[in-house]
Design an enzyme around this catalytic site. Sequence first.
Site, mmCIF file in Angstrom:
data_model
loop_
_atom_site.group_PDB
_atom_site.id
_atom_site.type_symbol
_atom_site.label_atom_id
_atom_site.label_comp_id
_atom_site.label_asym_id
_atom_site.label_seq_id
_atom_site.Cartn_x
_atom_site.Cartn_y
_atom_site.Cartn_z
ATOM 1 N N CYS A 3 0.864 -1.196 0.000
ATOM 2 C CA CYS A 3 0.000 0.000 0.000
ATOM 3 C C CYS A 3 0.891 1.234 0.000
ATOM 4 O O CYS A 3 2.035 1.168 -0.467
ATOM 5 C CB CYS A 3 -0.981 -0.030 1.169
ATOM 6 N N ARG A 9 -3.397 -0.675 5.414
ATOM 7 C CA ARG A 9 -3.957 -1.752 4.594
ATOM 8 C C ARG A 9 -3.045 -2.960 4.428
ATOM 9 O O ARG A 9 -3.476 -4.100 4.656
ATOM 10 C CB ARG A 9 -4.337 -1.200 3.207
ATOM 11 N N SER A 10 -1.801 -2.743 3.997
ATOM 12 C CA SER A 10 -0.958 -3.905 3.697
ATOM 13 C C SER A 10 -0.580 -4.721 4.937
ATOM 14 O O SER A 10 -0.430 -5.949 4.825
ATOM 15 C CB SER A 10 0.270 -3.526 2.863
ATOM 16 N N ASP A 119 -8.143 3.657 1.100
ATOM 17 C CA ASP A 119 -7.236 4.048 2.174
ATOM 18 C C ASP A 119 -8.064 4.519 3.374
ATOM 19 O O ASP A 119 -8.772 5.522 3.276
ATOM 20 C CB ASP A 119 -6.352 5.183 1.657
HETATM 21 P P1 4NP Z 1 -1.830 2.769 4.133
HETATM 22 O O1 4NP Z 1 -2.470 4.107 4.732
HETATM 23 O O2 4NP Z 1 -1.269 3.126 2.771
HETATM 24 O O3 4NP Z 1 -2.982 1.837 4.036
HETATM 25 O O4 4NP Z 1 -0.766 2.335 5.114
HETATM 26 C C1 4NP Z 1 -1.765 5.309 4.823
HETATM 27 C C2 4NP Z 1 -1.003 5.566 5.925
HETATM 28 C C3 4NP Z 1 -0.339 6.757 6.049
HETATM 29 C C4 4NP Z 1 -0.454 7.703 5.062
HETATM 30 C C5 4NP Z 1 -1.220 7.457 3.950
HETATM 31 C C6 4NP Z 1 -1.864 6.245 3.834
HETATM 32 N N1 4NP Z 1 0.201 8.960 5.200
HETATM 33 O O5 4NP Z 1 0.011 9.815 4.326
HETATM 34 O O6 4NP Z 1 0.954 9.150 6.160
#
Ligand code: 4NP
Length: 147
Positions: A3, A9-10, A119
């Site tokens: 992700c 998610r991942s 997300d």
């Molecule tokens: P992930 O979610 O891609 O599912 O781990 C996110 C976690 C952090 C951020 C964006 C998406 N961020 O912008 O910090």
Amino acid sequence: MVCLGNICRSPLAEGIMKEIVQREGIDWEIDSAGTGAWHAGETPDPRSVEVSRRNGIHIADQRARQFTAEDFSVFDYILAMDASNFRDILKLAPTEDARQKVEMIMNYAYPGENRRVPDPYYGGPSGFDDVFELLTHGCEAVLRQLK
Ligand code: 4NP
């Protein structure tokens, strides 16, 4: 399992897939990473830890890391959560063979539809329940196809 941040998610996808292969007695190496490095070294988001815990899956020991081109020589299948992750992974693919390893995970359940795993980072806790359910469906489909 890839992700953006490797904290929401991942890590769920890694935990769910590991649980499934353990249940099936299959010896697959499962790992996760993020296309971004902002959260490298961190544990998963507490909301991901919590929804996993409620479903009997322990993910709190995971540590975030960034996806690298080297992953193409370690893993046979590289599963992206959304189209943005998919494109960012492909940018790092060194060969056509490497490109062929990349797929959006929900395409295993819904071939050709390019459905995303949304997300949940900026939303409330219910987004994490939805993602957990989606990924359970996606991971079971991965098992059926790759077993
Ligand atoms: P992930 O979610 O891609 O599912 O781990 C996110 C976690 C952090 C951020 C964006 C998406 N961020 O912008 O910090």
